[in-house]
Design a protein around this motif. Structure first.
Motif, PDB file in Angstrom:
ATOM      1  N   ARG A  23       0.800  -1.160  -0.118  1.00 16.88           N
ATOM      2  CA  ARG A  23      -0.131   0.136   0.049  1.00 16.88           C
ATOM      3  C   ARG A  23       0.966   1.298  -0.013  1.00 16.88           C
ATOM      4  N   PHE A  24       0.420   2.227  -0.631  1.00 21.28           N
ATOM      5  CA  PHE A  24       1.227   3.545  -0.943  1.00 21.28           C
ATOM      6  C   PHE A  24       0.489   4.554  -0.903  1.00 21.28           C
ATOM      7  N   ILE A  25       0.767   5.456  -0.048  1.00 22.86           N
ATOM      8  CA  ILE A  25      -0.117   6.660   0.317  1.00 22.86           C
ATOM      9  C   ILE A  25       0.557   8.170  -0.094  1.00 22.86           C
ATOM     10  N   ILE A  26      -0.350   8.735  -1.009  1.00 18.35           N
ATOM     11  CA  ILE A  26       0.023   9.918  -1.621  1.00 18.35           C
ATOM     12  C   ILE A  26      -0.628  11.084  -0.949  1.00 18.35           C
ATOM     13  N   ALA A  27       0.011  12.057  -0.450  1.00 20.86           N
ATOM     14  CA  ALA A  27      -0.727  13.138   0.010  1.00 20.86           C
ATOM     15  C   ALA A  27      -0.885  14.428  -0.722  1.00 20.86           C
ATOM     16  N   LEU A  28      -1.943  14.722  -0.882  1.00 26.73           N
ATOM     17  CA  LEU A  28      -2.407  15.730  -1.985  1.00 26.73           C
ATOM     18  C   LEU A  28      -2.828  17.058  -1.447  1.00 26.73           C
ATOM     19  N   ALA A  29      -2.128  17.990  -1.034  1.00 30.36           N
ATOM     20  CA  ALA A  29      -2.277  19.081  -0.102  1.00 30.36           C
ATOM     21  C   ALA A  29      -2.476  20.236  -0.906  1.00 30.36           C
ATOM     22  N   GLY A  30      -3.173  21.457  -0.444  1.00 29.88           N
ATOM     23  CA  GLY A  30      -3.007  22.604  -0.997  1.00 29.88           C
ATOM     24  C   GLY A  30      -4.430  23.466  -0.545  1.00 29.88           C
ATOM     25  N   PRO A  31      -4.299  24.802  -0.795  1.00 28.74           N
ATOM     26  CA  PRO A  31      -5.684  25.645  -0.263  1.00 28.74           C
ATOM     27  C   PRO A  31      -6.980  25.154  -0.634  1.00 28.74           C
ATOM     28  N   GLY A 134      -6.385  16.740   0.965  1.00 25.41           N
ATOM     29  CA  GLY A 134      -7.131  17.811   2.082  1.00 25.41           C
ATOM     30  C   GLY A 134      -6.139  19.067   2.072  1.00 25.41           C
ATOM     31  N   ASN A 135      -6.564  20.107   2.905  1.00 21.55           N
ATOM     32  CA  ASN A 135      -5.991  21.377   3.004  1.00 21.55           C
ATOM     33  C   ASN A 135      -4.749  21.221   3.815  1.00 21.55           C
ATOM     34  N   TYR A 136      -4.982  20.581   4.833  1.00 18.13           N
ATOM     35  CA  TYR A 136      -4.009  20.821   5.629  1.00 18.13           C
ATOM     36  C   TYR A 136      -2.841  19.615   6.170  1.00 18.13           C
ATOM     37  N   LEU A 137      -2.722  18.681   5.038  1.00 15.71           N
ATOM     38  CA  LEU A 137      -2.011  17.503   5.333  1.00 15.71           C
ATOM     39  C   LEU A 137      -0.494  17.742   5.636  1.00 15.71           C
ATOM     40  N   LEU A 138       0.207  18.932   5.013  1.00 13.34           N
ATOM     41  CA  LEU A 138       1.360  19.183   5.358  1.00 13.34           C
ATOM     42  C   LEU A 138       1.693  20.529   6.367  1.00 13.34           C
ATOM     43  N   LEU A 139       0.558  20.667   7.000  1.00 10.49           N
ATOM     44  CA  LEU A 139       0.620  21.920   7.960  1.00 10.49           C
ATOM     45  C   LEU A 139       1.629  21.752   9.097  1.00 10.49           C
ATOM     46  N   VAL A 143      -0.625  18.535  16.216  1.00  8.92           N
ATOM     47  CA  VAL A 143      -1.652  17.587  15.678  1.00  8.92           C
ATOM     48  C   VAL A 143      -1.355  17.457  14.227  1.00  8.92           C
ATOM     49  N   TRP A 144      -1.144  18.293  13.323  1.00  7.33           N
ATOM     50  CA  TRP A 144      -1.201  17.964  11.849  1.00  7.33           C
ATOM     51  C   TRP A 144      -0.010  17.658  11.449  1.00  7.33           C
ATOM     52  N   ARG A 145       1.422  17.845  12.354  1.00 10.85           N
ATOM     53  CA  ARG A 145       2.507  17.055  12.013  1.00 10.85           C
ATOM     54  C   ARG A 145       2.845  15.710  12.084  1.00 10.85           C
ATOM     55  N   GLN A 146       1.921  15.248  12.571  1.00  4.48           N
ATOM     56  CA  GLN A 146       1.934  13.715  12.757  1.00  4.48           C
ATOM     57  C   GLN A 146       1.596  13.071  11.378  1.00  4.48           C
ATOM     58  N   LEU A 196      -3.056  30.392   5.303  1.00  8.16           N
ATOM     59  CA  LEU A 196      -2.458  29.512   6.293  1.00  8.16           C
ATOM     60  C   LEU A 196      -1.674  28.319   5.548  1.00  8.16           C
ATOM     61  N   VAL A 197      -2.341  27.724   4.618  1.00 13.59           N
ATOM     62  CA  VAL A 197      -1.753  26.677   3.940  1.00 13.59           C
ATOM     63  C   VAL A 197      -0.545  27.029   3.098  1.00 13.59           C
ATOM     64  N   LEU A 198      -0.521  28.108   2.346  1.00 14.48           N
ATOM     65  CA  LEU A 198       0.301  28.450   1.473  1.00 14.48           C
ATOM     66  C   LEU A 198       1.534  28.976   2.299  1.00 14.48           C
ATOM     67  N   GLY A 199       1.590  29.678   3.502  1.00 18.07           N
ATOM     68  CA  GLY A 199       2.630  30.031   4.516  1.00 18.07           C
ATOM     69  C   GLY A 199       3.076  29.147   5.290  1.00 18.07           C
ATOM     70  N   ALA A 200       2.246  28.234   5.927  1.00 16.10           N
ATOM     71  CA  ALA A 200       2.644  27.402   7.014  1.00 16.10           C
ATOM     72  C   ALA A 200       2.843  26.026   6.733  1.00 16.10           C
TER      73      ALA A 200
END
Length: 212
Positions: A23-31, A134-139, A143-146, A196-200
Motif C-alpha cells: 500500500r502506497f499513500i500519496i498526500a495531495l495538499a493545497g489551499p 486535504g488542505n492541511y496534510l502538510l501543515l 496535531v497536523w505534524r503527525q 495559512l496553507v500556503l504560508g505554514a
C-alpha cells in the motif's frame, strides 16, 4: 496546468517509488479552491488506466459536525484546521496501511448536505495506491505534524490568492448564496485558510502550480 498531463506525471512518480509496497499513500495538499478534488479524480482514472487500483481518502470526511461546531462557537470558521478531527484522520491512515487486506469504510463529506457521511466509501484490498486529499496534510502545526510520517509521497498544489478568491466566491454562489454573502464567506474564512496553507505548510516532495 494540463490536468491529464499532471496526473500522469504524479502517477509516474508514485509507481516509481512504490516498489513492492502493498500500500502506497500519496498526500495531495493545497489551499481551498485550488483543484485538489479534480486532480485526485484524474489520478485515480490514470492509475486505473494503467491497471493499478487506486482510491481517494478525503480529509473532508473528518469535518466536525455542525452541532459540535455550534456548541464550540466555531461554525463560522468551518473548514479551518481546528474544525477537523485530525487525530481521527491520522488513525484511519495508520489503519489503512496496517490492514491492506481488509475492506475499510471511510467517511465522505457531502457538500450539498454540509455533513460527513460515515461509511461513505470503501477502501478495498485492490486499492494499492491511496490519495489522501486535504488542505492541511502538510501543515507544520501541532496535531497536523503527525501526518507527515504517514505519507510515501507528498504533493502541494498552489495558486495565486486572487484566482483562489474568484473560485471560492463562485463555489459559494453555486451553493445558492448571493454575491455579497458569497464574497463575505470566501474572505472571512476560505482565504485566511488558504493563506495559512500556503504560508505554514512543510515542503512537499513535489509542488504543482496551477499557473493562475
Amino acid at each position: 496546468m494540463k490536468l491529464e498531463h499532471t496526473a500522469a506525471q504524479l502517477v509516474d512518480a508514485a509507481i516509481g517509488r512504490a516498489g513492492q509496497s502493498q500500500r502506497f499513500i500519496i498526500a495531495l495538499a493545497g489551499p481551498p479552491g485550488v483543484g485538489k478534488s479534480t486532480l485526485s479524480d484524474a489520478m485515480v482514472a490514470e492509475f486505473t488506466r494503467r491497471g493499478q487500483g487506486a482510491a481517494i481518502v478525503p480529509m473532508d470526511g473528518f469535518h466536525l459536525d455542525n452541532a459540535v461546531l455550534d456548541v464550540r462557537g466555531t461554525r463560522a470558521r468551518k473548514g479551518a484546521p481546528f474544525t477537523f478531527d485530525a487525530d481521527g484522520y491520522a488513525a484511519l491512515l495508520v489503519r489503512l496501511r496496517a490492514e491492506p487486506d481488509r475492506d475499510i469504510a471511510v467517511p465522505v463529506f457531502d457538500r450539498a448536505l454540509d455533513l460527513a457521511r460515515a461509511g461513505g466509501s470503501i477502501i478495498r484490498p485492490e486499492h494499492r495506491f491511496l490519495i489522501a486529499e486535504g488542505n492541511y496534510l502538510l501543515l507544520d502545526e501541532p496535531v497536523w505534524r503527525q501526518m507527515v510520517a504517514l505519507f510515501d509521497l507528498t504533493v502541494m498544489m498552489k495558486a495565486g490568492l486572487e484566482e483562489l478568491r474568484l473560485r471560492l466566491i463562485d463555489r459559494w454562489l453555486a451553493h445558492g448564496l448571493n454575491h455579497h454573502d458569497a464574497r463575505a464567506r470566501a474572505m472571512s474564512n476560505d482565504i485566511p485558510n488558504a493563506e495559512l496553507v500556503l504560508g505554514a505548510s512543510r515542503q512537499a516532495d513535489l509542488e504543482i502550480s496551477t499557473g493562475l
